[in-house]
Design a protein around this motif. Structure first.
Motif, PDB file in Angstrom:
ATOM      1  N   GLU A  95      37.219  13.087  15.586  1.00  0.00           N
ATOM      2  CA  GLU A  95      36.966  12.154  16.686  1.00  0.00           C
ATOM      3  C   GLU A  95      37.453  12.729  18.018  1.00  0.00           C
ATOM      4  O   GLU A  95      36.731  12.713  19.022  1.00  0.00           O
ATOM      5  N   GLU A  96      38.674  13.268  18.031  1.00  0.00           N
ATOM      6  CA  GLU A  96      39.206  13.883  19.268  1.00  0.00           C
ATOM      7  C   GLU A  96      38.409  15.131  19.632  1.00  0.00           C
ATOM      8  O   GLU A  96      38.118  15.385  20.799  1.00  0.00           O
ATOM      9  N   PHE A  97      38.069  15.923  18.611  1.00  0.00           N
ATOM     10  CA  PHE A  97      37.261  17.116  18.850  1.00  0.00           C
ATOM     11  C   PHE A  97      35.958  16.742  19.556  1.00  0.00           C
ATOM     12  O   PHE A  97      35.587  17.336  20.567  1.00  0.00           O
ATOM     13  N   ASN A  98      35.266  15.745  19.024  1.00  0.00           N
ATOM     14  CA  ASN A  98      33.977  15.375  19.589  1.00  0.00           C
ATOM     15  C   ASN A  98      34.113  14.786  20.990  1.00  0.00           C
ATOM     16  O   ASN A  98      33.270  15.038  21.853  1.00  0.00           O
ATOM     17  N   LYS A  99      35.180  14.021  21.251  1.00  0.00           N
ATOM     18  CA  LYS A  99      35.413  13.486  22.608  1.00  0.00           C
ATOM     19  C   LYS A  99      35.596  14.626  23.607  1.00  0.00           C
ATOM     20  O   LYS A  99      35.005  14.629  24.688  1.00  0.00           O
ATOM     21  N   ILE A 100      36.429  15.605  23.235  1.00  0.00           N
ATOM     22  CA  ILE A 100      36.704  16.723  24.150  1.00  0.00           C
ATOM     23  C   ILE A 100      35.464  17.587  24.314  1.00  0.00           C
ATOM     24  O   ILE A 100      35.088  17.948  25.435  1.00  0.00           O
ATOM     25  N   ARG A 101      34.807  17.932  23.206  1.00  0.00           N
ATOM     26  CA  ARG A 101      33.600  18.752  23.298  1.00  0.00           C
ATOM     27  C   ARG A 101      32.545  18.059  24.155  1.00  0.00           C
ATOM     28  O   ARG A 101      31.939  18.678  25.035  1.00  0.00           O
ATOM     29  N   THR A 102      32.297  16.776  23.909  1.00  0.00           N
ATOM     30  CA  THR A 102      31.303  16.035  24.680  1.00  0.00           C
ATOM     31  C   THR A 102      31.683  15.993  26.154  1.00  0.00           C
ATOM     32  O   THR A 102      30.838  16.214  27.032  1.00  0.00           O
ATOM     33  N   SER A 103      32.948  15.753  26.456  1.00  0.00           N
ATOM     34  CA  SER A 103      33.410  15.723  27.848  1.00  0.00           C
ATOM     35  C   SER A 103      33.225  17.084  28.518  1.00  0.00           C
ATOM     36  O   SER A 103      32.756  17.175  29.662  1.00  0.00           O
ATOM     37  N   PHE A 104      33.582  18.159  27.804  1.00  0.00           N
ATOM     38  CA  PHE A 104      33.441  19.514  28.339  1.00  0.00           C
ATOM     39  C   PHE A 104      31.972  19.832  28.608  1.00  0.00           C
ATOM     40  O   PHE A 104      31.613  20.296  29.689  1.00  0.00           O
ATOM     41  N   TYR A 105      31.106  19.538  27.645  1.00  0.00           N
ATOM     42  CA  TYR A 105      29.684  19.811  27.807  1.00  0.00           C
ATOM     43  C   TYR A 105      29.076  18.959  28.918  1.00  0.00           C
ATOM     44  O   TYR A 105      28.225  19.428  29.682  1.00  0.00           O
ATOM     45  N   GLN A 106      29.512  17.690  29.038  1.00  0.00           N
ATOM     46  CA  GLN A 106      29.005  16.845  30.121  1.00  0.00           C
ATOM     47  C   GLN A 106      29.452  17.393  31.479  1.00  0.00           C
ATOM     48  O   GLN A 106      28.678  17.417  32.430  1.00  0.00           O
ATOM     49  N   TRP A 107      30.711  17.828  31.565  1.00  0.00           N
ATOM     50  CA  TRP A 107      31.220  18.388  32.812  1.00  0.00           C
ATOM     51  C   TRP A 107      30.422  19.633  33.199  1.00  0.00           C
ATOM     52  O   TRP A 107      30.137  19.869  34.365  1.00  0.00           O
ATOM     53  N   LEU A 108      30.022  20.416  32.192  1.00  0.00           N
ATOM     54  CA  LEU A 108      29.220  21.618  32.436  1.00  0.00           C
ATOM     55  C   LEU A 108      27.744  21.305  32.710  1.00  0.00           C
ATOM     56  O   LEU A 108      26.987  22.190  33.092  1.00  0.00           O
TER      57      LEU A 108
END
Length: 197
Positions: A151-164
């Motif tokens: 769950e934390e992995f997906n939150k961070i990955r999604t946030s990183f990809y959205q920021w990019l």
């Protein structure tokens, strides 16, 4: 280029006096071990006289992550390889984790910080070849405890990809795996492709 490599130039990490019978059989099949239980010289494959292997270029980012063969117990892999295919280059980034430029783990016990450091290391390996996350086509994501950390992995990955502003997103696989060091909680490998300049 010489067709043989003197084994004395390279230090083997195996003890020839402690080989099992099965090891001896299989090493003989590979041509590594002679019938006298000695290491045979390596012979460059004759098929490459007419068809050379694809050029491979090792990629380094020493300001952020060390080389695996620099460990006290060397590990036999490159952090990343660049392959050139006509007008395209392909970058294959090995499993990368929260390791610093001295080869020491960063953020022991902190999954979220380890994931961010992993992204820093991958970003720097991409930059070493003039590439970015927008060139990434696939990731394989290894989590030590997928039930606890996904769950934390997906939150961070999604946030990183959205920021990019990544669109489309890279293809991806999530895998629970025991990683090479007990302290590592996440490791990611990456495939990236871009047009050559």
């Amino acid at each position: 280029m010489s067709n043989t490599i003197d084994i004395q130039e390279r230090k083997l990490l195996i003890d020839l006096n402690k080989l099992t019978d099965g090891e001896k059989v299989e090493m003989r099949k590979l041509g590594i071990l002679s019938d006298e239980n000695r290491i045979s010289p390596s012979v460059y494959p004759s098929v490459h006289a007419e068809r050379p292997p694809i050029e491979k270029h090792v990629v380094h980012a020493p300001h952020t992550i060390n080389e695996a063969y620099d460990y006290q117990k060397p590990s036999s892999f490159s952090r990343a390889l660049r392959l050139d295919f006509g007008g395209y280059k392909v970058l294959l980034i090995s499993g990368t984790a929260s390791v610093n430029e001295e080869g020491k783990p960063e953020h022991i016990g902190d999954f979220k910080a380890q994931l961010w450091r992993t992204y820093v290391n991958i970003t720097n390996l991409l930059e070493a070849e003039g590439m970015t996350w927008h060139d990434v086509v696939r990731t394989s994501n290894y989590l030590r405890d997928i039930e606890r950390d996904y769950e934390e992995f997906n939150k961070i990955r999604t946030s990183f990809y959205q920021w990019l502003n990544l669109d489309p997103l890279p293809a991806s696989t999530g895998i629970q795996a025991r990683l090479c060091w007990e302290t590592l909680l996440v490791e990611i490998e990456v495939y990236a492709i871009c047009k050559s300049n």
